[in-house]
Design an enzyme around this catalytic site. Structure first.
Site, PDB file in Angstrom:
ATOM      1  N   HIS A   1      16.140  43.569  46.597  1.00 37.60           N
ATOM      2  CA  HIS A   1      15.411  44.154  45.469  1.00 37.60           C
ATOM      3  C   HIS A   1      16.252  45.206  44.734  1.00 37.60           C
ATOM      4  O   HIS A   1      16.451  45.132  43.542  1.00 37.60           O
ATOM      5  CB  HIS A   1      14.118  44.771  46.023  1.00 37.60           C
ATOM      6  CG  HIS A   1      14.325  45.572  47.280  1.00 37.60           C
ATOM      7  ND1 HIS A   1      14.821  45.009  48.435  1.00 37.60           N
ATOM      8  CD2 HIS A   1      14.174  46.888  47.566  1.00 37.60           C
ATOM      9  CE1 HIS A   1      14.930  45.925  49.377  1.00 37.60           C
ATOM     10  NE2 HIS A   1      14.559  47.091  48.859  1.00 37.60           N
TER      11      HIS A   1
ATOM     12  N   ASP B   1      12.566  53.523  42.050  1.00 39.71           N
ATOM     13  CA  ASP B   1      11.448  53.627  42.989  1.00 39.71           C
ATOM     14  C   ASP B   1      11.227  52.242  43.585  1.00 39.71           C
ATOM     15  O   ASP B   1      11.388  51.235  42.888  1.00 39.71           O
ATOM     16  CB  ASP B   1      10.187  54.121  42.281  1.00 39.71           C
ATOM     17  CG  ASP B   1       9.203  54.724  43.284  1.00 39.71           C
ATOM     18  OD1 ASP B   1       9.578  55.673  43.984  1.00 39.71           O
ATOM     19  OD2 ASP B   1       8.071  54.219  43.390  1.00 39.71           O
ATOM     20  N   THR B   2      10.879  52.216  44.871  1.00 44.37           N
ATOM     21  CA  THR B   2      10.750  50.942  45.591  1.00 44.37           C
ATOM     22  C   THR B   2       9.479  50.907  46.402  1.00 44.37           C
ATOM     23  O   THR B   2       9.041  51.948  46.917  1.00 44.37           O
ATOM     24  CB  THR B   2      11.962  50.772  46.552  1.00 44.37           C
ATOM     25  OG1 THR B   2      13.147  50.653  45.783  1.00 44.37           O
ATOM     26  CG2 THR B   2      11.825  49.530  47.421  1.00 44.37           C
TER      27      THR B   2
HETATM   28  P1  IMP Z   1      12.500  54.632  47.730  1.00 48.57           P
HETATM   29  O1  IMP Z   1      11.666  54.611  46.494  1.00 48.57           O
HETATM   30  O2  IMP Z   1      13.841  53.960  47.544  1.00 48.57           O
HETATM   31  O3  IMP Z   1      12.628  56.009  48.316  1.00 48.57           O
HETATM   32  O4  IMP Z   1      11.746  53.737  48.809  1.00 48.57           O
HETATM   33  C1  IMP Z   1      10.421  54.056  49.259  1.00 48.57           C
HETATM   34  C2  IMP Z   1      10.214  53.529  50.672  1.00 48.57           C
HETATM   35  O5  IMP Z   1      10.290  52.098  50.668  1.00 48.57           O
HETATM   36  C3  IMP Z   1      11.285  53.966  51.683  1.00 48.57           C
HETATM   37  O6  IMP Z   1      10.933  55.177  52.281  1.00 48.57           O
HETATM   38  C4  IMP Z   1      11.253  52.833  52.687  1.00 48.57           C
HETATM   39  O7  IMP Z   1      10.210  53.014  53.612  1.00 48.57           O
HETATM   40  C5  IMP Z   1      10.940  51.630  51.835  1.00 48.57           C
HETATM   41  N1  IMP Z   1      12.188  50.942  51.424  1.00 48.57           N
HETATM   42  C6  IMP Z   1      12.830  51.062  50.243  1.00 48.57           C
HETATM   43  N2  IMP Z   1      13.917  50.272  50.193  1.00 48.57           N
HETATM   44  C7  IMP Z   1      13.948  49.642  51.393  1.00 48.57           C
HETATM   45  C8  IMP Z   1      14.855  48.682  51.946  1.00 48.57           C
HETATM   46  O8  IMP Z   1      15.850  48.254  51.350  1.00 48.57           O
HETATM   47  N3  IMP Z   1      14.569  48.267  53.193  1.00 48.57           N
HETATM   48  C9  IMP Z   1      13.481  48.707  53.906  1.00 48.57           C
HETATM   49  N4  IMP Z   1      12.632  49.591  53.439  1.00 48.57           N
HETATM   50  C10 IMP Z   1      12.849  50.067  52.185  1.00 48.57           C
END
Ligand code: IMP
Length: 194
Positions: free
Chosen positions: A177, A68-69
């Site tokens: 990240h 998760d990001t």
């Molecule tokens: P997820 O948890 O990887 O789905 O990330 C959640 C949200 O964070 C994504 O929908 C993007 O809007 C943003 N995000 C995650 N990783 C990146 C990245 O490497 N670059 C830019 N936005 C990111």
């Protein structure tokens, strides 16, 4: 050894399989026949990564990891953070999110922020390992670059002349990240296997 990656993002799958080599076979949710939405209802990035891994482990009882990001902006008290994907509302686009963030930061001279990824690896009912990757940078005033996705056009890592959207994917993955968290996961797995 087979490991489930709780994602259907083909790009993430390919990236990790390349780094991890052939000691581990990574299975996607599609590979295991899982077609539901996994709940992501926790108030933190760590909590969501753990929730997703646990959800799949409970159903398949096989080693699984989930990521998760979030993008945390200092002047916005850490927002959008855990809500990064839906900052501008349910079903919004990346562009909507970027525009809202630029609007909310309008007039702020403090542009400091960080991307944070947490990977949760669930190896057994009680054994969960967490791997964190953080990159700090500034939010630009305008969009720069066409590559990448999400907030890439407005995130410039400290020490870099380019936003993530202006870099090649190899360079971004090396410092990002998610790249950092993935590298930690991979060294843990390699040690586990030796
Ligand atoms: P997820 O948890 O990887 O789905 O990330 C959640 C949200 O964070 C994504 O929908 C993007 O809007 C943003 N995000 C995650 N990783 C990146 C990245 O490497 N670059 C830019 N936005 C990111």
């Amino acid at each position: 050894m087979e490991l489930i990656f709780a994602t259907n993002n083909a790009h993430k799958l390919q990236e990790i399989q390349e780094i991890i080599g052939d000691k581990f076979k990574i299975l996607s949710l599609k590979d295991i026949g899982f077609n539901e939405e996994i709940p992501e209802t926790q108030p933190t990035i760590e909590g969501n990564a753990k929730q997703k891994a646990q959800y799949i482990f409970d159903r398949y009882e096989k080693p699984v990891f989930a990521d998760d990001t979030g993008l945390e902006v200092d002047a916005l008290n850490g927002e959008p953070g855990v809500y990064s994907a839906r900052y501008a509302g349910e079903n919004c686009t990346f562009e909507d999110n970027v525009n809202l963030l630029l609007k909310n930061l309008d007039g702020h001279s403090n542009r400091h922020s960080q991307f944070k990824t947490v990977i949760a690896l669930q190896l057994s009912e009680t054994k969960v390992e967490l791997f964190e990757g953080i990159i700090k940078g500034d939010i630009t005033e305008n969009c720069l670059g066409e590559k990448g996705f999400g907030y890439d056009p407005i995130f410039k890592p400290y020490g870099s002349q380019q936003t993530f959207a202006e870099m090649g994917s190899e360079e971004k993955n090396r410092i990002s990240h998610r790249g950092l968290a993935t590298q930690k996961l991979v060294s843990f797995l390699k040690n586990l296997h030796d």
